[in-house]
Design a protein around this motif. Structure first.
Motif, mmCIF file in Angstrom:
data_model
loop_
_atom_site.group_PDB
_atom_site.id
_atom_site.type_symbol
_atom_site.label_atom_id
_atom_site.label_comp_id
_atom_site.label_asym_id
_atom_site.label_seq_id
_atom_site.Cartn_x
_atom_site.Cartn_y
_atom_site.Cartn_z
ATOM 1 N N ILE A 36 0.836 -1.203 0.000
ATOM 2 C CA ILE A 36 0.000 0.000 0.000
ATOM 3 C C ILE A 36 0.872 1.254 0.000
ATOM 4 C CG2 ILE A 36 -0.237 0.261 2.504
ATOM 5 C CD1 ILE A 36 -3.104 0.662 -0.039
ATOM 6 N N GLY A 37 2.089 1.154 0.563
ATOM 7 C CA GLY A 37 3.016 2.280 0.520
ATOM 8 C C GLY A 37 3.361 2.670 -0.908
ATOM 9 N N ILE A 38 3.526 1.674 -1.783
ATOM 10 C CA ILE A 38 3.767 1.949 -3.191
ATOM 11 C C ILE A 38 2.596 2.722 -3.774
ATOM 12 C CG2 ILE A 38 3.991 0.901 -5.495
ATOM 13 C CD1 ILE A 38 5.440 -1.451 -4.135
ATOM 14 N N GLN A 39 1.380 2.277 -3.482
ATOM 15 C CA GLN A 39 0.192 2.927 -4.032
ATOM 16 C C GLN A 39 0.056 4.365 -3.539
ATOM 17 O OE1 GLN A 39 -2.171 -0.795 -2.857
ATOM 18 N NE2 GLN A 39 -3.380 -0.011 -4.555
ATOM 19 N N PHE A 40 0.292 4.597 -2.248
ATOM 20 C CA PHE A 40 0.218 5.960 -1.715
ATOM 21 C C PHE A 40 1.264 6.862 -2.366
ATOM 22 C CE2 PHE A 40 -1.582 4.400 2.628
ATOM 23 C CZ PHE A 40 -2.863 4.415 2.106
ATOM 24 N N ALA A 41 2.481 6.349 -2.496
ATOM 25 C CA ALA A 41 3.573 7.158 -3.040
ATOM 26 C C ALA A 41 3.323 7.513 -4.501
ATOM 27 C CB ALA A 41 4.897 6.423 -2.879
ATOM 28 N N THR A 82 12.521 -7.085 -3.727
ATOM 29 C CA THR A 82 11.835 -8.363 -3.569
ATOM 30 C C THR A 82 12.827 -9.478 -3.874
ATOM 31 O OG1 THR A 82 9.828 -9.616 -4.114
ATOM 32 C CG2 THR A 82 10.981 -8.544 -5.948
ATOM 33 N N SER A 83 12.336 -10.723 -3.847
ATOM 34 C CA SER A 83 13.245 -11.860 -4.001
ATOM 35 C C SER A 83 12.992 -12.694 -5.246
ATOM 36 C CB SER A 83 13.146 -12.767 -2.774
ATOM 37 O OG SER A 83 11.798 -13.227 -2.625
ATOM 38 N N THR A 84 11.880 -12.446 -5.969
ATOM 39 C CA THR A 84 11.556 -13.265 -7.136
ATOM 40 C C THR A 84 11.104 -12.400 -8.303
ATOM 41 O OG1 THR A 84 9.192 -13.570 -6.648
ATOM 42 C CG2 THR A 84 10.745 -15.081 -5.578
ATOM 43 N N LYS A 85 11.247 -12.940 -9.503
ATOM 44 C CA LYS A 85 10.831 -12.223 -10.710
ATOM 45 C C LYS A 85 9.316 -12.066 -10.762
ATOM 46 C CE LYS A 85 14.822 -13.477 -13.576
ATOM 47 N NZ LYS A 85 15.293 -14.183 -14.810
ATOM 48 N N ASP A 86 8.581 -13.075 -10.318
ATOM 49 C CA ASP A 86 7.118 -12.997 -10.330
ATOM 50 C C ASP A 86 6.629 -11.851 -9.450
ATOM 51 O OD1 ASP A 86 6.974 -15.121 -12.034
ATOM 52 O OD2 ASP A 86 6.483 -16.605 -10.491
ATOM 53 N N LYS A 87 7.198 -11.763 -8.257
ATOM 54 C CA LYS A 87 6.798 -10.679 -7.360
ATOM 55 C C LYS A 87 7.232 -9.329 -7.918
ATOM 56 C CE LYS A 87 6.652 -13.343 -3.050
ATOM 57 N NZ LYS A 87 7.227 -13.512 -1.695
ATOM 58 N N ALA A 88 8.373 -9.291 -8.591
ATOM 59 C CA ALA A 88 8.845 -8.045 -9.189
ATOM 60 C C ALA A 88 7.834 -7.517 -10.195
ATOM 61 C CB ALA A 88 10.200 -8.246 -9.846
ATOM 62 N N GLU A 89 7.268 -8.400 -10.993
ATOM 63 C CA GLU A 89 6.272 -7.983 -11.986
ATOM 64 C C GLU A 89 5.021 -7.435 -11.306
ATOM 65 O OE1 GLU A 89 6.666 -7.687 -15.271
ATOM 66 O OE2 GLU A 89 8.752 -8.188 -14.766
ATOM 67 N N GLN A 90 4.625 -8.058 -10.208
ATOM 68 C CA GLN A 90 3.446 -7.576 -9.467
ATOM 69 C C GLN A 90 3.707 -6.195 -8.876
ATOM 70 O OE1 GLN A 90 0.528 -9.667 -8.531
ATOM 71 N NE2 GLN A 90 1.304 -11.743 -8.333
ATOM 72 N N LEU A 91 4.914 -5.973 -8.380
ATOM 73 C CA LEU A 91 5.262 -4.676 -7.804
ATOM 74 C C LEU A 91 5.262 -3.590 -8.877
ATOM 75 C CD1 LEU A 91 8.114 -5.848 -5.419
ATOM 76 C CD2 LEU A 91 5.853 -5.019 -4.739
ATOM 77 N N LYS A 92 5.709 -3.933 -10.061
ATOM 78 C CA LYS A 92 5.686 -2.956 -11.161
ATOM 79 C C LYS A 92 4.254 -2.615 -11.559
ATOM 80 C CE LYS A 92 10.208 -4.166 -13.108
ATOM 81 N NZ LYS A 92 10.929 -4.828 -14.239
ATOM 82 N N LYS A 93 3.365 -3.611 -11.509
ATOM 83 C CA LYS A 93 1.958 -3.353 -11.820
ATOM 84 C C LYS A 93 1.333 -2.386 -10.824
ATOM 85 C CE LYS A 93 1.036 -7.772 -14.146
ATOM 86 N NZ LYS A 93 0.317 -9.069 -14.059
ATOM 87 N N LEU A 94 1.800 -2.436 -9.573
ATOM 88 C CA LEU A 94 1.296 -1.503 -8.556
ATOM 89 C C LEU A 94 1.838 -0.097 -8.744
ATOM 90 C CD1 LEU A 94 1.358 -3.520 -5.203
ATOM 91 C CD2 LEU A 94 -0.645 -2.718 -6.448
ATOM 92 N N GLY A 95 2.955 0.029 -9.510
ATOM 93 C CA GLY A 95 3.476 1.367 -9.784
ATOM 94 C C GLY A 95 4.942 1.568 -9.501
ATOM 95 N N ALA A 96 5.639 0.528 -9.017
ATOM 96 C CA ALA A 96 7.075 0.683 -8.770
ATOM 97 C C ALA A 96 7.807 0.914 -10.094
ATOM 98 C CB ALA A 96 7.630 -0.550 -8.071
ATOM 99 N N SER A 97 8.674 1.930 -10.131
ATOM 100 C CA SER A 97 9.436 2.237 -11.352
ATOM 101 C C SER A 97 10.563 1.240 -11.568
ATOM 102 C CB SER A 97 10.011 3.651 -11.263
ATOM 103 O OG SER A 97 8.987 4.606 -11.120
ATOM 104 N N HIS A 98 11.174 0.801 -10.476
ATOM 105 C CA HIS A 98 12.281 -0.144 -10.527
ATOM 106 C C HIS A 98 12.101 -1.148 -9.402
ATOM 107 C CE1 HIS A 98 14.436 2.648 -13.211
ATOM 108 N NE2 HIS A 98 14.060 3.600 -12.371
ATOM 109 N N VAL A 99 12.573 -2.374 -9.627
ATOM 110 C CA VAL A 99 12.562 -3.400 -8.587
ATOM 111 C C VAL A 99 13.947 -4.021 -8.494
ATOM 112 C CG1 VAL A 99 11.548 -5.550 -7.758
ATOM 113 C CG2 VAL A 99 10.118 -3.892 -8.977
ATOM 114 N N VAL A 100 14.477 -4.105 -7.284
ATOM 115 C CA VAL A 100 15.799 -4.694 -7.043
ATOM 116 C C VAL A 100 15.617 -6.040 -6.366
ATOM 117 C CG1 VAL A 100 18.013 -4.431 -5.857
ATOM 118 C CG2 VAL A 100 16.867 -2.419 -6.834
#
Length: 351
Positions: A186-191, A202-220
């Motif tokens: 939810i912090g991603i969404q607020f920001a 995050t630790s996996t590629k699958d989760k990285a894709e989900q984080l990008k869908k929420l709006g993260a510009s980059h995932v490490v």
């Protein structure tokens, strides 16, 4: 129509370090009588936090009373009100305040010791009587299930981003979140809604894709980049670092956050740190010239501010695809304990 005098409820009767068997189902628990400033709520859904799992396993470092009805988060409908209640009305959908007496900042000792589901009986029951002061109207745009997630994780994220006067989130800021827990998601969404740029770990590629869908510009990926603090920092303009870091990883990740933060940036420590992990010396803060801030969820005033932002920006908390019935509470606890979830784990209480 007569008001209910008993309720189904779960109760933590004893601590079991290796299981959730200390939690007991009870069929007929008395419902307290309504005082002048009390509200009777029919609880419809409850979401879980790591705190809920840690209490029955003896891992929670703060005061609890036993026995105690667990659960801090919920959404429900007002069934009846005392004669002097003015903040809510019969039929309103409401959410509970995590700390009953945390109405405004700064938090007081009394407020810090009024946590639902720990120091005070919580939300895992059909009916509960609450003082009107510790209820907040739910955003109309959210479902019952979505609204049940607001009391802890979203409010904590809101406090992290907006709770420090002079260092509130603003458009163009850079925010670092960690992992895929409720606060980070939810912090991603607020920001993003505020016009900030977000880097997530995050630790996996699958989760990285989900984080990008929420709006993260980059995932490490912190498995691929153990020195992820410096990697994340390199993504910010000029490598200057982050304005806000939501530090949820525990003692093991604070050292990386100190590498990632900009000068005068803010690292907000969320949750409690594992005593078994080595923590960086306090003096490391001086090397980073930053603010390190610990928070305990947020106030009722912040809750109301957050709900207005949720409405204005059409934000919907991410809920795990598995919603558990009330009778399967222990299965829900185990499911989250085994980290099988993505998004908030919710228990549907209403039949």
């Amino acid at each position: 129509m007569s008001l209910p005098t008993t309720t189904r409820a779960w109760s933590i009767r004893e601590i079991r370090k290796d299981s959730f068997d200390g939690i007991v189902y009870q069929e007929k628990v008395p419902v307290p009588k309504l005082g002048d400033r009390d509200v009777l709520v029919q609880i419809e859904a409850v979401s879980l936090n790591y705190r809920d799992l840690s209490i029955p396993r003896g891992l929670y470092p703060f005061y609890i009373k036993l026995p105690v009805i667990p659960g801090s988060d919920c959404s429900g409908t007002v069934v009846a009100t005392g004669s002097k209640v003015i903040r809510v009305s019969k039929g309103d959908r409401v959410c509970t305040l995590f700390n009953e007496h945390h109405l405004t900042n700064p938090i007081t000792q009394e407020a810090a010791e009024s946590g639902l589901g720990g120091a005070v009986d919580g939300t895992l029951r059909d009916y509960a009587v609450f003082g009107e002061h510790c209820l907040v109207k739910a955003p109309p745009s959210l479902s019952v299930i979505e609204a049940s997630t607001l009391s802890c994780a979203p409010l904590t994220a809101w406090n992290a981003l907006y709770g420090l006067e002079g260092n509130m989130l603003k458009p163009g800021d850079w925010v670092l979140t960690q992992g895929t827990g409720g606060v980070s998601l939810i912090g991603i969404q607020f920001a993003v809604a505020a016009g900030a740029k977000v880097v997530a770990t995050t630790s996996t590629k699958d989760k990285a894709e989900q984080l990008k869908k929420l709006g993260a510009s980059h995932v490490v990926n912190y498995h691929e980049s153990p020195n992820w603090g410096e990697v994340a920092r390199s993504l910010t303009p000029g490598g200057k670092g982050f304005d806000h870091i939501l530090e949820v990883g525990g003692a093991g990740s604070v050292a990386q956050s100190l590498k990632a933060v900009r000068l005068e940036g803010v690292i907000t420590i969320i949750g409690f740190l594992s005593p078994s992990e080595k923590q960086p010396p306090v003096m490391e803060v001086l090397n980073s010239l930053c603010v390190v801030r610990g928070i305990f969820v947020g106030s009722r005033q912040q809750f109301e501010d957050m709900n207005r932002a949720i409405e204005a920006n059409n934000i919907h908390p991410l809920v795990d695809s598995n919603v558990f019935p009330f009778e399967d509470l222990k299965k829900a606890y185990q499911y989250q304990w085994e980290k099988k979830h993505f998004g908030k784990v919710v228990i549907k209480v209403a039949k």
